[in-house]
Design a protein around this motif. Structure first.
Motif, PDB file in Angstrom:
ATOM      1  N   SER A 264       3.234 -28.347 -22.537  1.00  0.00           N
ATOM      2  CA  SER A 264       2.074 -27.571 -22.985  1.00  0.00           C
ATOM      3  C   SER A 264       0.836 -28.435 -22.753  1.00  0.00           C
ATOM      4  CB  SER A 264       2.196 -27.212 -24.470  1.00  0.00           C
ATOM      5  OG  SER A 264       2.007 -28.367 -25.287  1.00  0.00           O
ATOM      6  N   ASP A 265      -0.309 -27.836 -22.930  1.00  0.00           N
ATOM      7  CA  ASP A 265      -1.547 -28.613 -22.749  1.00  0.00           C
ATOM      8  C   ASP A 265      -2.063 -29.140 -24.083  1.00  0.00           C
ATOM      9  OD1 ASP A 265      -2.305 -26.237 -23.876  1.00  0.00           O
ATOM     10  OD2 ASP A 265      -4.004 -25.894 -22.519  1.00  0.00           O
ATOM     11  N   THR A 266      -1.170 -29.225 -25.081  1.00  0.00           N
ATOM     12  CA  THR A 266      -1.587 -29.650 -26.417  1.00  0.00           C
ATOM     13  C   THR A 266      -2.048 -31.101 -26.433  1.00  0.00           C
ATOM     14  OG1 THR A 266      -0.134 -28.036 -27.491  1.00  0.00           O
ATOM     15  CG2 THR A 266      -0.809 -29.936 -28.799  1.00  0.00           C
ATOM     16  N   LEU A 267      -1.388 -31.981 -25.654  1.00  0.00           N
ATOM     17  CA  LEU A 267      -1.787 -33.386 -25.643  1.00  0.00           C
ATOM     18  C   LEU A 267      -3.241 -33.524 -25.201  1.00  0.00           C
ATOM     19  CD1 LEU A 267      -1.289 -36.397 -25.887  1.00  0.00           C
ATOM     20  CD2 LEU A 267      -0.283 -36.359 -23.586  1.00  0.00           C
ATOM     21  N   ARG A 268      -3.606 -32.806 -24.153  1.00  0.00           N
ATOM     22  CA  ARG A 268      -4.993 -32.871 -23.672  1.00  0.00           C
ATOM     23  C   ARG A 268      -5.961 -32.386 -24.750  1.00  0.00           C
ATOM     24  NH1 ARG A 268      -8.249 -29.094 -21.858  1.00  0.00           N
ATOM     25  NH2 ARG A 268      -6.558 -27.556 -21.721  1.00  0.00           N
ATOM     26  N   LYS A 269      -5.589 -31.339 -25.453  1.00  0.00           N
ATOM     27  CA  LYS A 269      -6.452 -30.800 -26.500  1.00  0.00           C
ATOM     28  C   LYS A 269      -6.556 -31.754 -27.699  1.00  0.00           C
ATOM     29  CE  LYS A 269      -5.661 -25.975 -25.251  1.00  0.00           C
ATOM     30  NZ  LYS A 269      -5.079 -24.671 -25.656  1.00  0.00           N
ATOM     31  N   LEU A 270      -5.468 -32.444 -28.000  1.00  0.00           N
ATOM     32  CA  LEU A 270      -5.527 -33.440 -29.071  1.00  0.00           C
ATOM     33  C   LEU A 270      -6.477 -34.574 -28.701  1.00  0.00           C
ATOM     34  CD1 LEU A 270      -1.769 -33.748 -30.153  1.00  0.00           C
ATOM     35  CD2 LEU A 270      -3.609 -32.562 -31.367  1.00  0.00           C
ATOM     36  N   GLN A 271      -6.477 -34.948 -27.435  1.00  0.00           N
ATOM     37  CA  GLN A 271      -7.412 -35.977 -26.982  1.00  0.00           C
ATOM     38  C   GLN A 271      -8.852 -35.495 -27.100  1.00  0.00           C
ATOM     39  OE1 GLN A 271      -5.751 -36.469 -23.075  1.00  0.00           O
ATOM     40  NE2 GLN A 271      -4.337 -38.106 -23.708  1.00  0.00           N
ATOM     41  N   GLN A 272      -9.085 -34.213 -26.780  1.00  0.00           N
ATOM     42  CA  GLN A 272     -10.424 -33.635 -26.939  1.00  0.00           C
ATOM     43  C   GLN A 272     -10.866 -33.670 -28.399  1.00  0.00           C
ATOM     44  OE1 GLN A 272     -10.076 -29.688 -25.273  1.00  0.00           O
ATOM     45  NE2 GLN A 272     -10.717 -30.358 -23.229  1.00  0.00           N
ATOM     46  N   LEU A 273      -9.972 -33.294 -29.295  1.00  0.00           N
ATOM     47  CA  LEU A 273     -10.304 -33.285 -30.725  1.00  0.00           C
ATOM     48  C   LEU A 273     -10.566 -34.699 -31.233  1.00  0.00           C
ATOM     49  CD1 LEU A 273      -7.760 -30.623 -32.025  1.00  0.00           C
ATOM     50  CD2 LEU A 273     -10.251 -30.393 -31.922  1.00  0.00           C
ATOM     51  N   ARG A 274      -9.816 -35.672 -30.741  1.00  0.00           N
ATOM     52  CA  ARG A 274     -10.070 -37.063 -31.117  1.00  0.00           C
ATOM     53  C   ARG A 274     -11.464 -37.481 -30.700  1.00  0.00           C
ATOM     54  NH1 ARG A 274      -7.137 -41.015 -27.312  1.00  0.00           N
ATOM     55  NH2 ARG A 274      -8.703 -39.984 -26.017  1.00  0.00           N
ATOM     56  N   ASP A 275     -11.849 -37.139 -29.460  1.00  0.00           N
ATOM     57  CA  ASP A 275     -13.174 -37.521 -28.967  1.00  0.00           C
ATOM     58  C   ASP A 275     -14.274 -36.811 -29.758  1.00  0.00           C
ATOM     59  OD1 ASP A 275     -11.866 -39.071 -27.115  1.00  0.00           O
ATOM     60  OD2 ASP A 275     -12.041 -37.610 -25.486  1.00  0.00           O
ATOM     61  N   LEU A 276     -14.064 -35.538 -30.080  1.00  0.00           N
ATOM     62  CA  LEU A 276     -15.050 -34.798 -30.884  1.00  0.00           C
ATOM     63  C   LEU A 276     -15.194 -35.416 -32.268  1.00  0.00           C
ATOM     64  CD1 LEU A 276     -14.175 -31.088 -29.985  1.00  0.00           C
ATOM     65  CD2 LEU A 276     -16.318 -32.279 -29.461  1.00  0.00           C
ATOM     66  N   HIS A 277     -14.081 -35.810 -32.850  1.00  0.00           N
ATOM     67  CA  HIS A 277     -14.114 -36.402 -34.186  1.00  0.00           C
ATOM     68  C   HIS A 277     -14.856 -37.734 -34.176  1.00  0.00           C
ATOM     69  CE1 HIS A 277     -12.818 -37.129 -38.282  1.00  0.00           C
ATOM     70  NE2 HIS A 277     -12.257 -38.275 -37.936  1.00  0.00           N
ATOM     71  N   ARG A 278     -14.612 -38.540 -33.136  1.00  0.00           N
ATOM     72  CA  ARG A 278     -15.318 -39.812 -33.021  1.00  0.00           C
ATOM     73  C   ARG A 278     -16.812 -39.589 -32.864  1.00  0.00           C
ATOM     74  NH1 ARG A 278     -11.295 -42.971 -28.746  1.00  0.00           N
ATOM     75  NH2 ARG A 278      -9.706 -43.618 -30.274  1.00  0.00           N
ATOM     76  N   LEU A 279     -17.181 -38.570 -32.076  1.00  0.00           N
ATOM     77  CA  LEU A 279     -18.594 -38.278 -31.875  1.00  0.00           C
ATOM     78  C   LEU A 279     -19.248 -37.836 -33.182  1.00  0.00           C
ATOM     79  CD1 LEU A 279     -21.024 -37.909 -30.009  1.00  0.00           C
ATOM     80  CD2 LEU A 279     -20.170 -35.605 -29.469  1.00  0.00           C
ATOM     81  N   GLU A 280     -18.572 -37.001 -33.925  1.00  0.00           N
ATOM     82  CA  GLU A 280     -19.122 -36.536 -35.198  1.00  0.00           C
ATOM     83  C   GLU A 280     -19.334 -37.699 -36.156  1.00  0.00           C
ATOM     84  OE1 GLU A 280     -16.344 -33.665 -36.563  1.00  0.00           O
ATOM     85  OE2 GLU A 280     -16.987 -32.096 -35.152  1.00  0.00           O
ATOM     86  N   LYS A 281     -18.375 -38.616 -36.219  1.00  0.00           N
ATOM     87  CA  LYS A 281     -18.515 -39.776 -37.096  1.00  0.00           C
ATOM     88  C   LYS A 281     -19.670 -40.662 -36.659  1.00  0.00           C
ATOM     89  CE  LYS A 281     -14.967 -42.008 -38.553  1.00  0.00           C
ATOM     90  NZ  LYS A 281     -13.714 -42.811 -38.619  1.00  0.00           N
ATOM     91  N   PHE A 282     -19.832 -40.808 -35.335  1.00  0.00           N
ATOM     92  CA  PHE A 282     -20.936 -41.620 -34.822  1.00  0.00           C
ATOM     93  C   PHE A 282     -22.288 -41.001 -35.180  1.00  0.00           C
ATOM     94  CE2 PHE A 282     -24.034 -42.309 -31.399  1.00  0.00           C
ATOM     95  CZ  PHE A 282     -24.172 -43.695 -31.480  1.00  0.00           C
ATOM     96  N   LEU A 283     -22.387 -39.672 -35.019  1.00  0.00           N
ATOM     97  CA  LEU A 283     -23.646 -38.995 -35.318  1.00  0.00           C
ATOM     98  C   LEU A 283     -23.984 -39.056 -36.803  1.00  0.00           C
ATOM     99  CD1 LEU A 283     -23.303 -35.856 -33.011  1.00  0.00           C
ATOM    100  CD2 LEU A 283     -24.745 -37.873 -32.652  1.00  0.00           C
ATOM    101  N   LEU A 284     -22.960 -39.007 -37.654  1.00  0.00           N
ATOM    102  CA  LEU A 284     -23.204 -39.091 -39.089  1.00  0.00           C
ATOM    103  C   LEU A 284     -23.715 -40.471 -39.490  1.00  0.00           C
ATOM    104  CD1 LEU A 284     -20.128 -37.155 -40.554  1.00  0.00           C
ATOM    105  CD2 LEU A 284     -22.528 -36.453 -40.634  1.00  0.00           C
ATOM    106  N   LYS A 285     -23.271 -41.498 -38.774  1.00  0.00           N
ATOM    107  CA  LYS A 285     -23.699 -42.857 -39.098  1.00  0.00           C
ATOM    108  C   LYS A 285     -25.076 -43.186 -38.545  1.00  0.00           C
ATOM    109  CE  LYS A 285     -19.069 -44.886 -39.376  1.00  0.00           C
ATOM    110  NZ  LYS A 285     -18.136 -45.881 -38.788  1.00  0.00           N
ATOM    111  N   SER A 286     -25.449 -42.508 -37.454  1.00  0.00           N
ATOM    112  CA  SER A 286     -26.722 -42.859 -36.790  1.00  0.00           C
ATOM    113  C   SER A 286     -27.917 -42.165 -37.452  1.00  0.00           C
ATOM    114  CB  SER A 286     -26.634 -42.452 -35.323  1.00  0.00           C
ATOM    115  OG  SER A 286     -26.429 -41.056 -35.196  1.00  0.00           O
TER     116      SER A 286
END
Length: 286
Positions: A264-286
């Protein structure tokens, strides 16, 4: 081992545990000089409130019936550790009841490291009441930001029945909710009298009609594995195998790991969600 060998092992185990206890350990006078170390059989039988003849037969490996209540009394009298208690029940071929001395629900740094090492695979550690005690960042990216939740709401059953986002994401919500409730019901009966279970049941009765309806069915279920389908608002369909593992040194803790379904393409989507989560955390800190 065959049954005769098992009974012999049971008797030897009881003898060695009895031998390590001195009268001072259990509040008895030393009395006259003892030919062998430890408590006498009659002293141990008295402490356990079981008949001396019956206890002697047990140590001798006789073929007698043993109840869980009697084995529990002997375990207390022998001051067994949780591991020794489990071993005694296994040798006696009795179903082990909930421990009268509950282990503390703490997650060691080593267990947290295991969660963090799983990369894009969401993982949780839950306690006996299905409280979420630890999680990795992948779980926050896919499911919920557990760190921002009030501690008393950080519970898998509460989340299942009260969180609308999880209800919308989870395919066959009713089936998964009923299976989780059946698992909780089994644990609730196992720890009958624990006020924390009663509190959670009362809270869910007050807010969830489905919980009220299904609680009356008295369904029970143990640990399970399988596939769950989620419809994530950010990336669409996720197909995740979930596996529940028991923590050997504290069996009341369980590790729940979600891995992408192969092909399935779930692994790729999990990687996308990880990157989105990291971006959200970065934006909250900045």
């Amino acid at each position: 081992m065959d049954d005769k060998q098992r009974r012999r092992e049971l008797g030897d185990f009881l003898k060695t545990r009895r031998a390590r206890l001195s009268p001072n350990n259990v509040g008895l006078p030393e009395g006259t000089r003892r030919r062998t170390p430890g408590l006498r059989r009659e002293e141990l039988a008295g402490l356990a409130n079981v008949g001396l003849t019956w206890y002697t037969w047990l140590e001798q490996g006789r073929d007698i019936q043993v109840s869980a209540q009697v084995i529990e009394s002997i375990a207390r009298a022998l001051q067994l550790s949780p591991d020794e208690r489990t071993h005694l029940f296994a040798l006696a071929r009795c179903e082990i009841p909930a421990a009268p001395y509950l282990l503390e629900e703490t997650v060691s740094p080593a267990l947290q490291d295991i969660l963090d090492s799983l990369g894009t695979s969401p993982a949780l550690i839950r306690g006996r009441r299905l409280d979420v005690l630890a999680w990795n960042q992948a779980a926050c990216a896919v499911f919920l930001d557990y760190a921002s939740m009030p501690p008393d709401e950080r519970n898998s059953l509460w989340i299942m029945f009260t969180n609308p986002a999880i209800r919308q994401m989870l395919g066959d919500w009713e089936g998964h909710a009923q299976r989780l409730l059946a698992k909780f019901r089994a644990m609730c009966d196992r720890y009958a009298g624990d006020y924390r279970f009663t509190q959670l049941v009362e809270k869910l009765h007050a807010v969830s009609p489905e919980f009220c309806q299904w609680w009356q069915k008295h369904d029970v279920q143990g640990r399970s594995a399988g596939c769950k389908e989620y419809e994530h608002p950010a990336v669409g369909q996720l197909l995740l195998n979930h596996t529940t593992l028991q923590v050997s040194h504290n069996p009341e803790l369980e590790v729940v790991v979600y891995t992408p379904l192969p092909d399935s393409d779930t692994l790729r989507k999990l990687q996308q969600l990880r990157d989105l989560h990291r971006l959200e955390k970065f934006l909250l800190k900045s």
